[in-house]
Design an enzyme around this catalytic site. Structure first.
Site, PDB file in Angstrom:
ATOM      1  N   GLY A 210      49.706  -9.443 -18.358  1.00 27.16           N
ATOM      2  CA  GLY A 210      48.651 -10.138 -19.265  1.00 27.16           C
ATOM      3  C   GLY A 210      48.957 -11.290 -19.278  1.00 27.16           C
ATOM      4  N   ASN A 211      48.368 -12.060 -20.443  1.00 25.90           N
ATOM      5  CA  ASN A 211      48.580 -13.483 -20.703  1.00 25.90           C
ATOM      6  C   ASN A 211      48.829 -13.994 -22.219  1.00 25.90           C
ATOM      7  OD1 ASN A 211      45.772 -14.139 -21.696  1.00 25.90           O
ATOM      8  ND2 ASN A 211      45.121 -13.378 -19.549  1.00 25.90           N
ATOM      9  N   ARG A 212      48.765 -15.182 -22.232  1.00 27.04           N
ATOM     10  CA  ARG A 212      49.267 -15.436 -23.803  1.00 27.04           C
ATOM     11  C   ARG A 212      48.101 -15.914 -24.623  1.00 27.04           C
ATOM     12  NH1 ARG A 212      52.959 -20.626 -22.966  1.00 27.04           N
ATOM     13  NH2 ARG A 212      52.607 -20.688 -25.428  1.00 27.04           N
TER      14      ARG A 212
END
Ligand code: CTP
Length: 405
Positions: A210-212
């Site tokens: 995933g990412n932020r």
């Protein structure tokens, strides 16, 4: 020390008045000085003590209390912003016709600051020609009358007429304090699509890449477009716990492939699409059926394959006149600064507008504020001054609206 913005919070008599206490708390906690002006019928729903305790100020409903200070003139004149939440059909009718039969309507006549109405009523009342005419008249005079949310109303009925979430009203209140002309109705009749949040690429039943991205910027874009009159579809990947924007159709998408499918379906017939989502460039080659166990690195559980570039596809497949807006999160490196990389990305992606954010060191991701640049395929470049994500959203729609055919 700067003086805190002074907000008058009008509360009209509807069941949603109980949510005004939450809005009041949010406004005071984010540094606003708030005076509450309930109508007499609002006090049938929420006691004056609640508003007095949360605001730290006395609460009156009539013009005959505290007469020596002439409160209806003083409160209206001193306000930086008036928010009426909930605004009932009756309150809007009285305000539209200049009545001054209680302290709130009298203060509305003396206020010269931005005024924000957050309506709440049954769908039939919202859709009645009398209410439509009152809303049109108020908007014509510069009052921002929000689109209500849809959903469950008092009792079992559902439909448009719910008070927008207090977090959303607070965000739009802040926007009007930053920029009083941020919510013109210049997108009325337009259909727009916004993607938001970060995609998650599943590795096995419990893990993902995933990412932020929190989705805040995409939600702000959807929210501001809806309040500027557009019909908005928000394709939301993974986000922080955000209030659903009022009057927006939300479609959920988990992975890049799901997001692609949802966005391509939503853009049919749309006037503009804004790709604010942080889409994973890669996904695992295979999704393990069972949880990958320690030491079971055969085959390599992190073998990746490339995801489709949705923005590039939107540009390639666009309908005539459809405007495509991309985002670029850049850090700059030895080969060039943020703007150097952004200009190259605009040329590479072929979109009409590119919103550029400098990221890293607490900038852009997971914060309520944002800043950057807006680059146009026509060579235009403007600075997006620091402010709320709703402020940046309003600047993006400023650029989109005149470019729509
Ligand atoms: N984007 C997309 N599909 C992808 C990756 C990105 O549609 N598979 C979109 C994003 O929503 C954003 C824009 O492309 O609007 C730019 O995203 P970014 O990650 O900055 O660009 P990349 O193409 O991934 O370029 P690079 O990794 O070289 O910076």
């Amino acid at each position: 020390m700067t003086t805190p913005p002074s907000v008058l919070l009008g509360v009209a008599g509807g069941i949603a008045a109980y949510k005004s206490a939450e809005l009041l708390r949010r406004l005071t906690e984010t540094g606003h000085s708030v005076r509450v002006l309930p109508t007499a019928s609002a006090l049938e729903f929420v006691g004056a003590a609640t508003f007095e305790a949360l605001s730290g100020h006395p609460v009156h409903t009539g013009v005959f209390a505290d007469v020596p200070s002439v409160p209806h003139v003083k409160l209206g004149q001193q306000a930086d912003l008036v928010v009426v939440a909930p605004a009932t059909a009756d309150l809007m009718a009285r305000a539209a016709h200049g009545r001054a039969d209680d302290l709130l309507t009298a203060a509305l006549l003396t206020a010269r600051c931005p005024v924000l109405f957050a309506p709440a009523m049954h769908t039939e009342m919202w859709e009645h020609p009398a209410t439509r005419a009152n809303v049109a008249l108020l908007r014509e005079r510069g009052v921002v009358v929000l689109e209500p949310a849809s959903g469950r109303l008092t009792g079992r009925d559902t439909g448009p007429g719910r008070l927008p979430d207090p977090a959303e009203i607070a965000e739009l209140a802040r926007l009007l304090l930053e920029r009083p002309d941020a919510l013109p109705r210049d997108l009325a009749g337009r259909r727009v699509v916004v993607s938001a949040g970060g995609t998650r690429e599943a590795l096995d039943p419990v893990r993902f890449l995933g990412n932020r991205s929190s989705g805040r910027q995409g939600y702000a874009l959807a929210r501001v477009a809806a309040q500027r009159g557009a019909h908005v579809t928000l394709v939301a990947a993974h986000t922080a716990d955000l209030a659903a924007p009022a009057s927006v159709d939300v479609v959920r998408a988990g992975s890049a492939l799901e997001l692609r499918e949802a966005v391509l379906a939503a853009v049919k017939g749309a006037d503009a699409v804004v790709m604010a989502a942080a889409v994973a460039d890669f996904r695992p080659v295979a999704l393990a059926e069972h949880k990958i166990k320690k030491g079971s690195a055969d085959p390599d559980p992190l073998a990746l394959t490339t995801n489709p570039d949705i923005l590039a596809e939107l540009v390639r497949e666009r309908e005539p006149g459809q405007l495509v807006v991309g985002f670029a999160a850049e850090t700059g490196d030895a080969s060039g600064d943020v703007l150097h990389h952004a200009r190259a990305k605009l040329a590479r992606k072929g979109c009409d507008l590119l919103v550029v954010n400098a990221v890293g060191e607490g900038k852009a991701f997971e914060t309520p504020d944002n800043a950057g640049w807006l680059l146009g395929a026509d060579g235009s470049e403007s600075v997006l001054a620091p402010g709320s994500k709703a402020l940046l959203a309003s600047r993006v729609w400023d650029a989109v609206a005149p470019r729509l055919s």
